[in-house]
Design a protein around this motif. Structure first.
Motif, PDB file in Angstrom:
ATOM      1  N   ASN A 116       0.873  -1.162   0.000  1.00  0.00           N
ATOM      2  CA  ASN A 116       0.000   0.000   0.000  1.00  0.00           C
ATOM      3  C   ASN A 116       0.916   1.219   0.000  1.00  0.00           C
ATOM      4  O   ASN A 116       1.648   1.467   0.967  1.00  0.00           O
ATOM      5  CB  ASN A 116      -0.899  -0.010   1.238  1.00  0.00           C
ATOM      6  CG  ASN A 116      -1.867   1.159   1.260  1.00  0.00           C
ATOM      7  OD1 ASN A 116      -1.506   2.287   0.972  1.00  0.00           O
ATOM      8  ND2 ASN A 116      -3.103   0.885   1.632  1.00  0.00           N
ATOM      9  N   LEU A 117       0.876   1.993  -1.091  1.00  0.00           N
ATOM     10  CA  LEU A 117       1.813   3.107  -1.242  1.00  0.00           C
ATOM     11  C   LEU A 117       1.500   4.288  -0.328  1.00  0.00           C
ATOM     12  O   LEU A 117       2.376   5.078  -0.009  1.00  0.00           O
ATOM     13  CB  LEU A 117       1.803   3.605  -2.680  1.00  0.00           C
ATOM     14  CG  LEU A 117       2.527   2.741  -3.709  1.00  0.00           C
ATOM     15  CD1 LEU A 117       2.386   3.363  -5.090  1.00  0.00           C
ATOM     16  CD2 LEU A 117       3.994   2.585  -3.347  1.00  0.00           C
ATOM     17  N   ARG A 118       0.266   4.443   0.073  1.00  0.00           N
ATOM     18  CA  ARG A 118      -0.255   5.580   0.845  1.00  0.00           C
ATOM     19  C   ARG A 118      -0.598   6.726  -0.099  1.00  0.00           C
ATOM     20  O   ARG A 118       0.261   7.278  -0.786  1.00  0.00           O
ATOM     21  CB  ARG A 118       0.719   6.076   1.921  1.00  0.00           C
ATOM     22  CG  ARG A 118       0.163   7.270   2.717  1.00  0.00           C
ATOM     23  CD  ARG A 118       1.004   7.538   3.942  1.00  0.00           C
ATOM     24  NE  ARG A 118       2.319   8.031   3.628  1.00  0.00           N
ATOM     25  CZ  ARG A 118       2.629   9.322   3.578  1.00  0.00           C
ATOM     26  NH1 ARG A 118       1.713  10.234   3.808  1.00  0.00           N
ATOM     27  NH2 ARG A 118       3.859   9.689   3.312  1.00  0.00           N
ATOM     28  N   SER A 119      -1.852   7.065  -0.138  1.00  0.00           N
ATOM     29  CA  SER A 119      -2.285   8.189  -0.942  1.00  0.00           C
ATOM     30  C   SER A 119      -1.582   9.454  -0.476  1.00  0.00           C
ATOM     31  O   SER A 119      -1.524   9.747   0.715  1.00  0.00           O
ATOM     32  CB  SER A 119      -3.808   8.361  -0.819  1.00  0.00           C
ATOM     33  OG  SER A 119      -4.249   9.423  -1.617  1.00  0.00           O
ATOM     34  N   GLY A 120      -1.035  10.210  -1.418  1.00  0.00           N
ATOM     35  CA  GLY A 120      -0.277  11.401  -1.066  1.00  0.00           C
ATOM     36  C   GLY A 120       1.172  11.121  -0.733  1.00  0.00           C
ATOM     37  O   GLY A 120       1.878  12.016  -0.236  1.00  0.00           O
ATOM     38  N   ASN A 121       1.638   9.919  -0.997  1.00  0.00           N
ATOM     39  CA  ASN A 121       3.043   9.557  -0.765  1.00  0.00           C
ATOM     40  C   ASN A 121       3.948  10.583  -1.445  1.00  0.00           C
ATOM     41  O   ASN A 121       3.842  10.800  -2.645  1.00  0.00           O
ATOM     42  CB  ASN A 121       3.294   8.157  -1.325  1.00  0.00           C
ATOM     43  CG  ASN A 121       4.685   7.618  -1.018  1.00  0.00           C
ATOM     44  OD1 ASN A 121       5.663   8.346  -0.987  1.00  0.00           O
ATOM     45  ND2 ASN A 121       4.744   6.311  -0.808  1.00  0.00           N
ATOM     46  N   PRO A 122       4.868  11.213  -0.696  1.00  0.00           N
ATOM     47  CA  PRO A 122       5.701  12.249  -1.308  1.00  0.00           C
ATOM     48  C   PRO A 122       6.733  11.706  -2.284  1.00  0.00           C
ATOM     49  O   PRO A 122       7.220  12.443  -3.132  1.00  0.00           O
ATOM     50  CB  PRO A 122       6.379  12.905  -0.096  1.00  0.00           C
ATOM     51  CG  PRO A 122       6.390  11.845   0.953  1.00  0.00           C
ATOM     52  CD  PRO A 122       5.119  11.080   0.746  1.00  0.00           C
ATOM     53  N   ASP A 123       7.070  10.424  -2.161  1.00  0.00           N
ATOM     54  CA  ASP A 123       8.081   9.847  -3.057  1.00  0.00           C
ATOM     55  C   ASP A 123       7.752   8.384  -3.340  1.00  0.00           C
ATOM     56  O   ASP A 123       8.437   7.476  -2.862  1.00  0.00           O
ATOM     57  CB  ASP A 123       9.472   9.971  -2.438  1.00  0.00           C
ATOM     58  CG  ASP A 123      10.583   9.703  -3.444  1.00  0.00           C
ATOM     59  OD1 ASP A 123      10.262   9.315  -4.589  1.00  0.00           O
ATOM     60  OD2 ASP A 123      11.766   9.858  -3.082  1.00  0.00           O
ATOM     61  N   ALA A 146       8.247   6.689  -5.902  1.00  0.00           N
ATOM     62  CA  ALA A 146       9.341   6.023  -6.613  1.00  0.00           C
ATOM     63  C   ALA A 146      10.320   5.391  -5.626  1.00  0.00           C
ATOM     64  O   ALA A 146      10.831   4.291  -5.860  1.00  0.00           O
ATOM     65  CB  ALA A 146      10.060   7.017  -7.527  1.00  0.00           C
ATOM     66  N   ALA A 147      10.588   6.087  -4.524  1.00  0.00           N
ATOM     67  CA  ALA A 147      11.499   5.527  -3.518  1.00  0.00           C
ATOM     68  C   ALA A 147      10.876   4.308  -2.851  1.00  0.00           C
ATOM     69  O   ALA A 147      11.568   3.320  -2.556  1.00  0.00           O
ATOM     70  CB  ALA A 147      11.827   6.585  -2.470  1.00  0.00           C
ATOM     71  N   THR A 148       9.568   4.360  -2.624  1.00  0.00           N
ATOM     72  CA  THR A 148       8.886   3.232  -1.991  1.00  0.00           C
ATOM     73  C   THR A 148       8.964   1.994  -2.863  1.00  0.00           C
ATOM     74  O   THR A 148       9.371   0.917  -2.411  1.00  0.00           O
ATOM     75  CB  THR A 148       7.415   3.576  -1.711  1.00  0.00           C
ATOM     76  OG1 THR A 148       7.332   4.799  -0.987  1.00  0.00           O
ATOM     77  CG2 THR A 148       6.743   2.473  -0.910  1.00  0.00           C
ATOM     78  N   VAL A 149       8.567   2.118  -4.127  1.00  0.00           N
ATOM     79  CA  VAL A 149       8.566   0.942  -5.000  1.00  0.00           C
ATOM     80  C   VAL A 149       9.981   0.525  -5.376  1.00  0.00           C
ATOM     81  O   VAL A 149      10.241  -0.654  -5.617  1.00  0.00           O
ATOM     82  CB  VAL A 149       7.713   1.184  -6.259  1.00  0.00           C
ATOM     83  CG1 VAL A 149       6.265   1.433  -5.870  1.00  0.00           C
ATOM     84  CG2 VAL A 149       8.254   2.329  -7.098  1.00  0.00           C
ATOM     85  N   GLY A 150      10.897   1.490  -5.391  1.00  0.00           N
ATOM     86  CA  GLY A 150      12.284   1.134  -5.684  1.00  0.00           C
ATOM     87  C   GLY A 150      12.863   0.236  -4.617  1.00  0.00           C
ATOM     88  O   GLY A 150      13.558  -0.751  -4.911  1.00  0.00           O
TER      89      GLY A 150
END
Length: 312
Positions: free
Chosen positions: A111-118, A120-124
């Motif tokens: 779950n990326l979190r809506s409004g995630n500031p980055d 790309a860093a999370t999925v990376g």
């Protein structure tokens, strides 16, 4: 030796200062065993079900209280909930960290979190764990996610805020209605080197204290869809907004197995990310043999990611 008589009381008159501690220990053991008997009024039963693994924290607190009260009897009674908790949940910590055998497919869900500031860093960070398939929820910046994953995962399916990224071709994909009024789940068929694999990426309705009806309805709808699905090998990745100990999870656990329960170690809590106390994120499956399961702490999300490996 612990003196069970109160100072100044006549000899032979039993001390009662450990009575409350002992009674609390008995009640705690009863709640662990019978938590599903708690009425599910305004989601109370679900809340107790989900929190049941944490009830073990009451054991050391009661033991400390018994020691402070200098009550040997109360301390002995505290052994009851300790034994009950160990019988119910101790096996989760005794399992080896991973299963045996080669792994054919590795999956992850975040779950990326809506409004995630980055994002790309999370999925990376998640991609660095090298899964073959990545299921994502709360995707609201698909372009940045694509920039981070596109090179390593050339195949993609997406519906509203859920998405599947794959190393292997996706033969078909479509949205799945879970009763929210808009599709927040998808089903795809991934063509793996071993054969077709049906993959669901799901984000069920939210649950709040006193308000679980939407979550319950979406879970029942997902269970009905999976029940009607004749795919021999199937994986569900997603944020289901409840723990497997919740009574409402029953329709799914009768159809699918839980990778964390079969091949993981510990409870695998994922939320909140900084100090997780429950596991709303899951990898469920059928027709496969789990070899690994775990949790990855990725940056910028309020959920930790879940991972699993399977043998064909």
């Amino acid at each position: 030796m612990v003196d069970e008589r109160t100072a100044g009381e006549p000899a032979g008159r039993p001390r009662r200062r450990g009575l409350v501690v002992g009674a609390c220990a008995v009640l705690l053991a009863v709640l662990m065993v019978g938590h599903r008997a708690v009425p599910n009024v305004h989601g109370l039963g679900s809340l107790v079900d989900s929190a049941t693994p944490l009830l073990g924290l009451g054991v050391p607190l009661l033991a400390l209280a018994a020691l402070l009260r200098r009550s040997r009897r109360a301390l002995l009674v505290v052994l009851l909930p300790a034994v009950v908790w160990a019988a119910l949940y101790g096996g989760a910590w005794l399992r080896p960290a991973s299963g045996a055998g080669a792994t054919s497919v590795r999956v992850a869900s975040q779950n990326l979190r809506s409004g995630n500031p980055d994002p790309a860093a999370t999925v990376g960070a998640l991609a660095d764990a090298a899964p073959d398939l990545i299921g994502l929820q709360e995707v609201d910046d698909g372009d940045r996610v694509a920039a981070a994953l596109g090179g390593r995962y050339p195949h993609r399916a997406a519906v509203s805020t859920v998405a599947l990224w794959s190393r292997w071709p996706i033969r078909e994909a479509h949205g799945v209605d879970t009763g929210l009024g808009w599709e927040r789940a998808l089903r795809a068929v991934v063509v793996t080197p071993q054969g077709d694999l049906a993959v669901y990426v799901v984000h069920l309705g939210s649950a709040r204290a006193g308000h679980t009806a939407t979550r319950d309805e979406t879970l029942a709808a997902l269970a009905a869809t999976v029940r009607a699905d004749d795919a021999p090998r199937l994986v569900v990745l997603g944020d289901l907004n409840t723990a497997t100990t919740d009574r409402v999870f029953g329709p799914l656990t009768r159809l699918l197995d839980d990778a964390q329960a079969e091949a993981g170690q510990g409870f695998g809590f994922t939320w909140p990310a900084e100090l997780p106390v429950t596991r709303p994120d899951h990898v469920l499956y059928r027709g496969l043999t789990p070899t690994t399961a775990g949790v990855v702490h990725t940056p910028d999300s309020d959920h930790r990611a879940v991972t699993a490996g399977f043998r064909w």
